[in-house]
Structures are given as C-alpha cells and as structure tokens.
Design a protein around this motif. Sequence first.
Motif, PDB file in Angstrom:
ATOM      1  N   VAL A   1      42.845  36.047  38.672  1.00 39.26           N
ATOM      2  CA  VAL A   1      43.099  37.221  39.495  1.00 39.26           C
ATOM      3  C   VAL A   1      42.707  38.481  38.736  1.00 39.26           C
ATOM      4  N   GLN A   2      42.013  39.336  39.434  1.00 42.01           N
ATOM      5  CA  GLN A   2      41.632  40.606  38.828  1.00 42.01           C
ATOM      6  C   GLN A   2      41.739  41.711  39.872  1.00 42.01           C
ATOM      7  N   LEU A   3      42.320  42.831  39.455  1.00 46.73           N
ATOM      8  CA  LEU A   3      42.423  44.021  40.279  1.00 46.73           C
ATOM      9  C   LEU A   3      41.842  45.176  39.487  1.00 46.73           C
ATOM     10  N   GLY A  25      39.579  36.660  42.745  1.00 50.23           N
ATOM     11  CA  GLY A  25      40.320  35.544  42.171  1.00 50.23           C
ATOM     12  C   GLY A  25      41.432  34.989  43.044  1.00 50.23           C
ATOM     13  N   PHE A  26      41.589  35.516  44.241  1.00 52.83           N
ATOM     14  CA  PHE A  26      42.590  35.008  45.165  1.00 52.83           C
ATOM     15  C   PHE A  26      42.147  35.356  46.593  1.00 52.83           C
ATOM     16  N   THR A  27      42.819  34.757  47.581  1.00 52.72           N
ATOM     17  CA  THR A  27      42.479  35.022  48.974  1.00 52.72           C
ATOM     18  C   THR A  27      43.164  36.310  49.411  1.00 52.72           C
ATOM     19  N   PHE A  28      42.434  37.377  49.286  1.00 54.01           N
ATOM     20  CA  PHE A  28      42.962  38.741  49.430  1.00 54.01           C
ATOM     21  C   PHE A  28      43.709  38.935  50.750  1.00 54.01           C
ATOM     22  N   TYR A  95      48.354  52.565  40.210  1.00 53.41           N
ATOM     23  CA  TYR A  95      48.103  51.140  40.065  1.00 53.41           C
ATOM     24  C   TYR A  95      48.114  50.445  41.421  1.00 53.41           C
ATOM     25  N   CYS A  96      47.231  49.478  41.598  1.00 48.98           N
ATOM     26  CA  CYS A  96      47.387  48.580  42.742  1.00 48.98           C
ATOM     27  C   CYS A  96      48.035  47.290  42.249  1.00 48.98           C
ATOM     28  N   ALA A  97      48.702  46.615  43.175  1.00 49.24           N
ATOM     29  CA  ALA A  97      49.467  45.427  42.821  1.00 49.24           C
ATOM     30  C   ALA A  97      49.399  44.392  43.938  1.00 49.24           C
ATOM     31  N   LYS A  98      49.484  43.128  43.550  1.00 49.82           N
ATOM     32  CA  LYS A  98      49.415  41.998  44.476  1.00 49.82           C
ATOM     33  C   LYS A  98      50.797  41.342  44.603  1.00 49.82           C
ATOM     34  N   ASP A 115      52.969  40.328  41.162  1.00 49.61           N
ATOM     35  CA  ASP A 115      52.690  39.542  39.961  1.00 49.61           C
ATOM     36  C   ASP A 115      51.416  39.928  39.226  1.00 49.61           C
ATOM     37  N   TYR A 116      50.514  40.643  39.876  1.00 50.08           N
ATOM     38  CA  TYR A 116      49.306  41.089  39.193  1.00 50.08           C
ATOM     39  C   TYR A 116      49.088  42.581  39.452  1.00 50.08           C
TER      40      TYR A 116
END
Length: 127
Positions: A1-3, A25-28, A95-98, A115-116
Amino acid sequence: VQLVESGGGLAQPGGSLRLSCAASGFTFSRYTMAWFRQAPGKERDFVATLTWGGGGTTYYADSVKGRFTISRDNTKNTLYLQISSLKPEDTALYYCAKDSLPFRTRPLFDTSQYDYWGQGTQVTVSS
C-alpha cells in the motif's frame, strides 16, 4: 500500500489549493478515505472523510465545513481535497489516510481507525 500526497504549497489568505493523494497497492474503491492535518506542536486532527464506492458520503470537521471539499476518482485511484477561503490557521501538514477495513459506511474520525498514511503535503497560508 502506498499513499502519495501532492499539491500543497504557499497560499495567501483567501486563496485556494487542490491537494491530491495517489493510492496504490489496494482496491481503492472499496475503502473509505480521509484527510487529516497536523500543525506544529499539535495533534493530528480530522479534516474530511469520504466513504467507499462511486458516490460516497462526505463528512467534514466544523472548522473546514463550507470551505473544503473532499472527492475521489476511483478510475484514477486518487483522493482530492479542494481547499478554499484559506485562513492562516489552515497551515499544517496534510495527510491522506486509508480505512483499515473495506466497505465501512460510517464516518471515521479517529486516527486509530486508519492503517496507512501518506507522507504529507505542507500547506502554508501567509500573506
């Protein structure tokens, strides 16, 4: 995962900026996403969140309501934050966050539920 955030910079009071967060890196589309900000010497604070899916529901901190707009483009795996009517107190690292879980529809306002995180993009509001 990358942001990866971008779009920050120096702006005058009353000005505007558009922040972007490129996700990989993930299903956005399956995840609620959010923006937080942290000013020097202060805690990381919730700014805005947009729930998963094509439409999604938005939620904003009272301090930015009516001035900031969160959106997402699931075809580009990108989260946006349009910030307008900037004030000096908006100066912070953004910051953005998932979300840590997919498909959640309730708003998430606490950092522990994400978490990211990206590395942040600096917004400075000054004349």
